[in-house]
Design an enzyme around this catalytic site. Structure first.
Site, short mmCIF file in Angstrom:
data_model
loop_
_atom_site.label_atom_id
_atom_site.label_comp_id
_atom_site.label_asym_id
_atom_site.label_seq_id
_atom_site.Cartn_x
_atom_site.Cartn_y
_atom_site.Cartn_z
N SER A 161 -29.95 -35.47 -5.40
CA SER A 161 -30.91 -34.90 -4.45
C SER A 161 -31.93 -35.96 -4.04
O SER A 161 -32.62 -36.53 -4.88
CB SER A 161 -31.64 -33.71 -5.07
OG SER A 161 -32.64 -33.22 -4.19
N SER A 215 -27.21 -30.84 -3.05
CA SER A 215 -28.51 -31.09 -3.67
C SER A 215 -29.13 -29.88 -4.37
O SER A 215 -29.98 -30.04 -5.24
CB SER A 215 -29.50 -31.64 -2.65
OG SER A 215 -29.88 -30.64 -1.71
N SER A 269 -24.92 -29.86 1.72
CA SER A 269 -24.89 -30.88 0.67
C SER A 269 -24.96 -30.23 -0.71
O SER A 269 -25.18 -29.03 -0.85
CB SER A 269 -26.06 -31.87 0.83
OG SER A 269 -27.27 -31.27 0.39
N LYS A 327 -35.17 -27.24 -0.42
CA LYS A 327 -35.42 -27.71 -1.78
C LYS A 327 -36.25 -26.65 -2.51
O LYS A 327 -36.70 -25.66 -1.92
CB LYS A 327 -36.19 -29.03 -1.79
CG LYS A 327 -35.57 -30.17 -1.00
CD LYS A 327 -34.32 -30.74 -1.63
CE LYS A 327 -33.74 -31.88 -0.81
NZ LYS A 327 -32.47 -32.37 -1.36
#
Length: 265
Positions: free
Chosen positions: A207, A55, A53, A116
């Protein structure tokens, strides 16, 4: 007269083949040994991941293949494939540092791995106001950079406002901002519980992370220490959107050569 000695020496010896059972057992032992070594490396040293992704853009791109080190934070059930409940808490546990890029098991669904950046430590008060992170009452330092036009995974071409964000411990990285009033640009105050961490993606408007309620918005929420898998260390390979694994020549034409062995910051 026939030379008996030479005649015997010239006679070829017959080598009996190994019994089929012995050969099969050797193959099984080799496979078990190889699997054991791979499992040891995966649990205790490194684990590969790929980025699916947007993010963590710009630091991590869709198509990045990276190594995550397992020893940085110690070991828990999350370190083991399929997360069997055999450990209590973390073994040889070490606290992560603010600003680390962390792979963790999603609290609401441990079958999913997320990556993250760790922004909030246990006991911290975190809020986002106007897109700026407020950490324990103090705005995190932001420096605006030149904007960047990018093509996203879905083909959309967008221009991102870029900021260099610097945390109190000196950890610095670049974030993207696409909207002036994004969904998570203004939040409540989050108080991070003991034994938990607050995670955010560097692509702030794209995100789903600890800013999102895990029940109402399918977000991450606070991440328990037991869910940490490892620290993102290095991007080994990266392939762009033109790569098709059933077309071997695109492995080279789609390879991002400038992202070979890039450290994760």
């Amino acid at each position: 007269m026939v030379d008996t000695a030479n005649s015997k020496a010239a006679t070829p010896k017959t080598v009996k083949p190994a019994p089929k059972g012995d050969s099969l057992m050797e193959s099984v032992k080799t496979i078990i040994m190889a699997l054991s070594i791979a499992l040891f490396l995966r649990i205790f040293l490194f684990q590969p991941f790929n980025i699916p992704s947007e993010s963590m853009r710009p630091g991590l791109l869709v198509g990045d293949y990276l190594w995550t080190s397992k020893w940085d934070y110690g070991y828990s059930n999350a370190s083991i494939p399929f997360s069997p409940p055999i450990l209590n808490g973390r073994v040889m546990g070490k606290a992560p540092e603010r600003g680390d890029v962390v792979v963790f098991k999603l609290p609401s669904d441990p079958r999913q791995d997320y990556i993250k950046r760790l922004i909030g430590m246990p006991g911290d008060r975190i809020q986002v106001v106007g897109g700026q992170v407020i950490l324990n009452g103090t705005p995190v330092k932001q420096e605006m950079l030149e904007p960047e036009t990018i093509t996203e995974q879905n083909g959309n071409v967008r221009t991102a406002t870029r900021f260099r964000e610097t945390l109190p411990n000196g950890k610095s990285y670049v974030t993207y901002d696409f909207e002036t009033n994004g969904m998570f640009d203004d939040t409540q105050v989050f108080v991070v519980p003991e034994g938990h961490y607050f995670m955010m993606g560097d692509n702030r408007d794209n995100s789903t992370d600890s800013r999102a309620d895990p029940i109402l918005q399918s977000g991450v929420g606070f991440v328990p220490a037991e869910n940490l898998v490892g620290r993102g260390r290095i991007v080994l390979l990266s392939f762009d959107e033109t790569t098709r694994f059933y077309l071997p020549w695109t492995w080279f034409t789609g390879l991002r050569w400038d992202r070979l062995a890039v450290p994760i910051r």
